[in-house]
Design a protein around this motif. Structure first.
Motif, PDB file in Angstrom:
ATOM      1  N   ILE A 335      32.330  35.840  54.957  1.00 50.80           N
ATOM      2  CA  ILE A 335      33.581  35.171  54.636  1.00 50.80           C
ATOM      3  C   ILE A 335      33.649  33.801  55.294  1.00 50.80           C
ATOM      4  N   ASP A 336      34.037  32.800  54.512  1.00 51.96           N
ATOM      5  CA  ASP A 336      34.435  31.517  55.079  1.00 51.96           C
ATOM      6  C   ASP A 336      35.951  31.578  55.237  1.00 51.96           C
ATOM      7  N   LYS A 337      36.408  31.811  56.459  1.00 58.49           N
ATOM      8  CA  LYS A 337      37.828  32.045  56.695  1.00 58.49           C
ATOM      9  C   LYS A 337      38.703  30.866  56.285  1.00 58.49           C
ATOM     10  N   SER A 338      38.126  29.672  56.271  1.00 61.55           N
ATOM     11  CA  SER A 338      38.938  28.476  56.039  1.00 61.55           C
ATOM     12  C   SER A 338      39.483  28.393  54.621  1.00 61.55           C
ATOM     13  N   VAL A 339      38.908  29.124  53.671  1.00 62.03           N
ATOM     14  CA  VAL A 339      39.348  29.001  52.282  1.00 62.03           C
ATOM     15  C   VAL A 339      40.283  30.135  51.860  1.00 62.03           C
ATOM     16  N   LEU A 340      40.554  31.065  52.787  1.00 60.74           N
ATOM     17  CA  LEU A 340      41.425  32.191  52.459  1.00 60.74           C
ATOM     18  C   LEU A 340      42.867  31.871  52.822  1.00 60.74           C
ATOM     19  N   PRO A 341      43.842  32.456  52.084  1.00 58.87           N
ATOM     20  CA  PRO A 341      43.674  33.414  50.984  1.00 58.87           C
ATOM     21  C   PRO A 341      43.328  32.730  49.659  1.00 58.87           C
ATOM     22  N   LEU A 342      42.717  33.496  48.768  1.00 62.82           N
ATOM     23  CA  LEU A 342      42.437  33.059  47.404  1.00 62.82           C
ATOM     24  C   LEU A 342      43.235  33.941  46.441  1.00 62.82           C
ATOM     25  N   LYS A 343      43.835  33.322  45.435  1.00 62.01           N
ATOM     26  CA  LYS A 343      44.686  34.075  44.522  1.00 62.01           C
ATOM     27  C   LYS A 343      44.269  33.885  43.074  1.00 62.01           C
ATOM     28  N   ASN A 344      44.457  34.967  42.311  1.00 61.58           N
ATOM     29  CA  ASN A 344      44.313  34.936  40.850  1.00 61.58           C
ATOM     30  C   ASN A 344      42.938  34.460  40.390  1.00 61.58           C
ATOM     31  N   LEU A 345      41.904  35.032  40.990  1.00 61.19           N
ATOM     32  CA  LEU A 345      40.544  34.717  40.549  1.00 61.19           C
ATOM     33  C   LEU A 345      40.151  35.680  39.428  1.00 61.19           C
ATOM     34  N   PRO A 346      39.903  35.166  38.226  1.00 62.74           N
ATOM     35  CA  PRO A 346      39.447  36.051  37.158  1.00 62.74           C
ATOM     36  C   PRO A 346      38.042  36.580  37.456  1.00 62.74           C
ATOM     37  N   VAL A 347      37.812  37.812  37.054  1.00 65.63           N
ATOM     38  CA  VAL A 347      36.540  38.487  37.342  1.00 65.63           C
ATOM     39  C   VAL A 347      35.622  38.410  36.132  1.00 65.63           C
ATOM     40  N   MET A 434      24.286  31.553  51.487  1.00 66.59           N
ATOM     41  CA  MET A 434      24.630  30.462  52.394  1.00 66.59           C
ATOM     42  C   MET A 434      23.385  29.714  52.860  1.00 66.59           C
ATOM     43  N   ALA A 435      22.282  30.432  52.981  1.00 69.67           N
ATOM     44  CA  ALA A 435      21.040  29.779  53.405  1.00 69.67           C
ATOM     45  C   ALA A 435      20.553  28.781  52.357  1.00 69.67           C
ATOM     46  N   PHE A 436      20.817  29.066  51.078  1.00 70.03           N
ATOM     47  CA  PHE A 436      20.403  28.162  50.006  1.00 70.03           C
ATOM     48  C   PHE A 436      21.400  27.019  49.807  1.00 70.03           C
ATOM     49  N   THR A 437      22.681  27.255  50.122  1.00 70.00           N
ATOM     50  CA  THR A 437      23.701  26.215  49.946  1.00 70.00           C
ATOM     51  C   THR A 437      24.597  26.167  51.185  1.00 70.00           C
ATOM     52  N   PRO A 438      24.081  25.699  52.314  1.00 69.20           N
ATOM     53  CA  PRO A 438      24.859  25.706  53.557  1.00 69.20           C
ATOM     54  C   PRO A 438      26.102  24.828  53.497  1.00 69.20           C
ATOM     55  N   GLU A 439      26.147  23.905  52.557  1.00 61.63           N
ATOM     56  CA  GLU A 439      27.296  22.998  52.470  1.00 61.63           C
ATOM     57  C   GLU A 439      28.471  23.614  51.706  1.00 61.63           C
ATOM     58  N   ARG A 440      28.272  24.782  51.128  1.00 58.81           N
ATOM     59  CA  ARG A 440      29.296  25.357  50.252  1.00 58.81           C
ATOM     60  C   ARG A 440      29.943  26.583  50.894  1.00 58.81           C
ATOM     61  N   SER A 441      31.238  26.770  50.662  1.00 57.39           N
ATOM     62  CA  SER A 441      31.943  27.954  51.165  1.00 57.39           C
ATOM     63  C   SER A 441      31.510  29.184  50.366  1.00 57.39           C
ATOM     64  N   ILE A 442      31.325  30.279  51.092  1.00 55.78           N
ATOM     65  CA  ILE A 442      30.876  31.527  50.478  1.00 55.78           C
ATOM     66  C   ILE A 442      31.873  32.625  50.806  1.00 55.78           C
ATOM     67  N   ILE A 443      32.281  33.383  49.782  1.00 57.15           N
ATOM     68  CA  ILE A 443      33.060  34.609  49.957  1.00 57.15           C
ATOM     69  C   ILE A 443      32.276  35.721  49.266  1.00 57.15           C
ATOM     70  N   CYS A 444      31.800  36.675  50.039  1.00 60.05           N
ATOM     71  CA  CYS A 444      31.028  37.781  49.454  1.00 60.05           C
ATOM     72  C   CYS A 444      31.565  39.087  50.048  1.00 60.05           C
ATOM     73  N   ILE A 445      32.184  39.906  49.212  1.00 57.38           N
ATOM     74  CA  ILE A 445      32.802  41.144  49.684  1.00 57.38           C
ATOM     75  C   ILE A 445      32.271  42.322  48.883  1.00 57.38           C
ATOM     76  N   ASP A 446      32.435  43.533  49.459  1.00 55.63           N
ATOM     77  CA  ASP A 446      31.862  44.704  48.798  1.00 55.63           C
ATOM     78  C   ASP A 446      32.774  45.920  48.895  1.00 55.63           C
ATOM     79  N   GLN A 447      32.238  47.049  48.387  1.00 53.27           N
ATOM     80  CA  GLN A 447      32.909  48.347  48.365  1.00 53.27           C
ATOM     81  C   GLN A 447      34.210  48.308  47.567  1.00 53.27           C
ATOM     82  N   LEU A 448      34.167  47.591  46.432  1.00 55.01           N
ATOM     83  CA  LEU A 448      35.328  47.483  45.560  1.00 55.01           C
ATOM     84  C   LEU A 448      34.909  47.768  44.122  1.00 55.01           C
ATOM     85  N   ASN A 449      35.833  48.343  43.362  1.00 54.64           N
ATOM     86  CA  ASN A 449      35.598  48.585  41.946  1.00 54.64           C
ATOM     87  C   ASN A 449      36.528  47.707  41.124  1.00 54.64           C
TER      88      ASN A 449
END
Length: 477
Positions: A335-347, A434-449
């Protein structure tokens, strides 16, 4: 939270329901605990939910001959109830604002819900639409939990002022939803004189050859309309697909097909009169809600099903919004904490059963997402959902991360890369991206359906290293 840390963490949730007839608010507290052993990967779960405050039931404030919701009056109610609960909006970490029934088709409904989502708390989710309303009500009423406990199929019928939202659950799994124009405020009276006839009721009267006009005395025409409402409800519960042609039918079809139903449960404002008619004061009703409840109670066809008493009646939707919408991510996330919260992201779902197809699948789905959600290159973001990944070696994880980064380079946007994975692998995938794009914010979460077309809201990281997530369908009629 480390593996042997058994500290309980709490978060505050708010539920706000702006319905056709009434507006309600609840404030609740969730307790979170690491349920894994000290030698295992942390698994944070909600172990307790406690209601801290229930608002009175307010009449939904409207403007301009009932065509607009009074935003300032609704927000004043919210602020008043926050004060009564002793909480500040800055303390609200999760929850939902939901516009239900006919309120969802007011011309300023979208403006109201977005305003409240922004102003009533940092992470209040904006939701609307009858399908989601039915699902949330079924969770708030207890129908969902009842189906899990008893292993049976139950239909929760949430009847408010303008609609009846039906959600059918079997063994805790949703089979489908549908919505009818059946509600307490579809006809209104001044004494015994008809003052309001909704368009669906007018169409039904015309179909039945009933003379029904404003200004006439309440009589047999009203009675026949109510009997027709109950008849259509019975037909839908029996799986009669021809009911979809009826003027009282709002959905395309009954979403559960012909699955037999074992039991019914009623929630919503009308259900108060269904289960507790002795509490009614007929003099306070100027609509058909109480009479509709009498028709439901006396229907022999409805009594063919087992009737289950709900845990919540008129507050089912607001309890579902405030207490049943939040899920907790896995603890091994990036998680890049600086960009949270994020709302209404279509899946956008990205199925990858074969890693040899990863590059084509990811590129194709990102192109599709850009065309759907950011065609003008305005920076509108979305979330990639990797639903059926096989067991991946570290080399394959690196390959997938490289593919994701390459596909994102086609975007003229510096929006965060947001990825959701079902498997417990978000941290390694996120760090690889993040290793491939260190300049970009990354949000990667799991254990969700989630499923394609859902929207996700991701809250700030909690002390336990997880994030609250709300998964929903965001749709205005």
């Amino acid at each position: 939270m480390i593996g042997n840390d058994r500290k309980v963490e709490t978060i505050i949730s708010a539920g706000i329901d702006i319905g056709t007839s009434t507006t309600k608010i609840i404030i609740s507290r969730f307790s979170l605990l690491n349920m894994a052993g000290s030698t295992h990967v942390p698994k944070i779960e909600i172990i307790d939910k406690q209601i801290l405050h229930k608002s009175p039931i307010y009449r939904t404030p409207l403007l301009d001959n009932d065509y607009l919701i009074d935003i300032e009056a609704v927000f004043a109610i919210v602020k008043q109830e926050y004060a009564a609960a002793g909480v500040d909006k800055s303390e609200i970490q999760t929850g939902a604002v939901i516009i239900t029934g006919e309120s969802a088709i007011k011309s300023n409904a979208r403006q109201v819900i977005q305003y409240l989502s922004d102003e009533a708390g940092e992470f209040l989710v904006a939701t609307a639409g009858p399908d989601l309303e039915g699902i949330i009500a079924a969770k708030g009423s207890g129908a969902h939990a009842w189906s899990q406990k008893h292993g049976k199929t139950i239909a929760n019928i949430d009847i408010g002022g303008g609609t009846a939202n039906i959600a059918v659950y079997k063994n805790g799994s949703l089979l489908g939803t549908c919505t009818l124009h059946v509600g307490g405020r579809l006809m209104e009276f001044d004494g015994d004189t008809v003052t309001k006839i909704s368009p669906p009721v007018a169409s039904t009267a015309e179909m039945l050859g009933i003379e029904l006009n404003k200004g006439q005395k309440n009589g047999s025409g009203t009675d026949k309309i109510l009997e027709e409402m109950v008849s259509v409800l019975v037909s839908v519960l029996n799986g009669d697909q021809s009911a979809a042609e009826h003027p009282l039918f709002l959905s395309q079809s009954a979403g559960w097909g012909n699955a037999p139903i074992d039991a019914v449960m009623f929630s919503g404002g009308v259900s108060e009169c269904v289960y507790y008619p002795e509490h009614d004061d007929p003099s306070v009703y100027s609509d058909i809600g109480r009479i509709l409840a009498e028709k439901l109670n006396s229907s022999g066809e409805l009594r063919n099903w087992e009737w289950v008493t709900p845990e919540e009646t008129v507050r089912a939707t607001v309890c579902g919004a405030g207490m049943q919408t939040t899920e907790i991510s896995g603890a091994t996330i990036q998680i890049d904490k600086s960009v949270l919260p994020l709302k209404n992201l279509p899946v956008i779902e990205v199925p990858i059963a074969d890693m040899n197809e990863a590059e084509r699948s990811v590129s194709q789905k990102i192109e599709q997402a850009i065309a759907l959600y950011d065609p003008q290159a305005e920076g509108n973001n979305f979330a990639l959902y990797f639903s059926d990944l096989p067991q991946l070696s570290f080399k394959n994880v690196q390959h997938l991360a490289s593919v994701i980064c390459s596909a994102y380079r086609q975007r003229k946007s510096d929006a965060p890369i947001v990825a959701v994975v079902k498997n417990d692998m978000a941290k390694v995938l996120g760090q690889s991206i993040m290793a491939f794009t260190p300049e970009r914010s990354i949000i990667c979460i799991d254990q969700l359906n989630v499923v394609n077309g859902d929207y996700v809201d991701i809250g700030r990281m909690l002390d336990s290293g997880v994030v609250p997530v709300v998964i929903k369908t965001l749709a205005f009629q």
